[in-house]
Scaffold this motif. Structure first.
Motif, short mmCIF file in Angstrom:
data_model
loop_
_atom_site.label_atom_id
_atom_site.label_comp_id
_atom_site.label_asym_id
_atom_site.label_seq_id
_atom_site.Cartn_x
_atom_site.Cartn_y
_atom_site.Cartn_z
N GLY A 251 -17.11 38.95 44.55
CA GLY A 251 -16.20 38.55 43.47
C GLY A 251 -16.98 38.04 42.28
O GLY A 251 -16.73 38.41 41.16
N GLY A 252 -17.91 37.15 42.55
CA GLY A 252 -18.83 36.67 41.53
C GLY A 252 -18.20 36.03 40.32
O GLY A 252 -17.12 35.44 40.36
N ALA A 253 -18.91 36.17 39.19
CA ALA A 253 -18.51 35.52 37.95
C ALA A 253 -17.15 35.98 37.43
O ALA A 253 -16.37 35.14 36.95
CB ALA A 253 -19.58 35.70 36.90
N PRO A 254 -16.79 37.27 37.50
CA PRO A 254 -15.45 37.64 37.02
C PRO A 254 -14.33 36.91 37.78
O PRO A 254 -13.38 36.43 37.18
CB PRO A 254 -15.40 39.16 37.24
CG PRO A 254 -16.83 39.59 37.13
CD PRO A 254 -17.60 38.46 37.80
N GLU A 255 -14.47 36.79 39.10
CA GLU A 255 -13.48 36.05 39.89
C GLU A 255 -13.47 34.58 39.50
O GLU A 255 -12.41 33.96 39.35
CB GLU A 255 -13.78 36.18 41.38
CG GLU A 255 -12.86 35.34 42.25
CD GLU A 255 -13.27 35.28 43.71
OE1 GLU A 255 -12.59 34.58 44.46
OE2 GLU A 255 -14.27 35.92 44.11
N CYS A 256 -14.64 34.02 39.29
CA CYS A 256 -14.77 32.62 38.89
C CYS A 256 -14.07 32.38 37.56
O CYS A 256 -13.29 31.43 37.41
CB CYS A 256 -16.26 32.30 38.80
SG CYS A 256 -16.66 30.57 38.49
N ALA A 257 -14.33 33.25 36.58
CA ALA A 257 -13.70 33.12 35.26
C ALA A 257 -12.18 33.22 35.36
O ALA A 257 -11.45 32.46 34.72
CB ALA A 257 -14.25 34.18 34.32
N ARG A 258 -11.69 34.15 36.18
CA ARG A 258 -10.23 34.31 36.34
C ARG A 258 -9.59 33.08 36.97
O ARG A 258 -8.53 32.62 36.54
CB ARG A 258 -9.92 35.55 37.18
CG ARG A 258 -10.00 36.85 36.41
CD ARG A 258 -9.44 38.02 37.21
NE ARG A 258 -10.26 38.34 38.37
CZ ARG A 258 -11.34 39.10 38.35
NH1 ARG A 258 -11.74 39.63 37.22
NH2 ARG A 258 -12.02 39.34 39.45
#
Length: 133
Positions: free
Chosen positions: A64-71
Motif C-alpha cells: 500500500g505504501g505512501a499512496p495508502e498513507c496519504a489517502r
C-alpha cells in the motif's frame, strides 16, 4: 472483589485475499524509487523529510505504501500531515501542532516521504483570516 478479566487477545492481521501473496518488502532504495513513481502517478504531492509531534497514530503500510498513507490522512478531517518511511515501511499520521524536519540524508530523512492534506491548507487559511481580525 474478583480480579478483572484478562484483555482479549490481539486481533490478527487478516490474510491477503485468496490467491494473492503479500509482496516482499523492498529495500529502502527500491522502496524510494517505487514510491516516487506511485505518488507521481497518483498525483500526490510530497517532499522528503519528517514531521515531529502532533501524532495521530502509525501503522505498517506494506503493501500500500505512501499512496495508502496519504489517502488515510486525507480521509481524516483532523489529519494534516502524513509520512511514509521506506526504511520501516511505516505510515505515520499527524494533526495540529508540531514541526517539519528537512530531508537531510545524514539522518536518512531522504527515505521519508512527507505530505500535507487539503485540510491543512484550509486550516492555514482559517488561521490567516483569524490573524486579520
Amino acid at each position: 472483589p474478583p480480579p478483572p478479566p484478562p484483555p482479549p487477545p490481539p486481533t490478527p492481521t487478516p490474510p491477503p485475499p485468496s490467491g494473492q501473496a503479500v509482496p516482499p518488502r523492498p529495500d529502502k532504495a527500491t522502496c524510494k524509487a517505487d514510491t516516487i513513481k506511485a505518488l507521481d502517478a497518483a498525483k500526490i504531492s510530497y517532499r522528503f523529510g519528517a514531521w515531529e509531534y502532533g501524532g495521530r497514530g502509525s501503522f505498517n503500510a506494506w503493501p500500500g505504501g505512501a499512496p495508502e498513507c496519504a489517502r488515510k490522512c486525507q480521509d481524516d478531517a483532523q489529519c494534516f500531515h502524513w509520512t511514509f518511511d521506506c526504511r520501516k515501511h511505516r505510515c505515520s499520521l499527524f494533526g495540529e501542532g508540531g514541526f517539519e524536519e528537512d530531508g537531510d540524508p545524514q539522518f536518512q530523512r531522504d527515505f521519508i516521504f512527507l505530505g500535507d492534506t487539503t485540510h491543512y491548507a484550509e486550516h492555514l487559511r482559517r488561521l490567516g483570516k483569524a490573524a486579520d481580525l
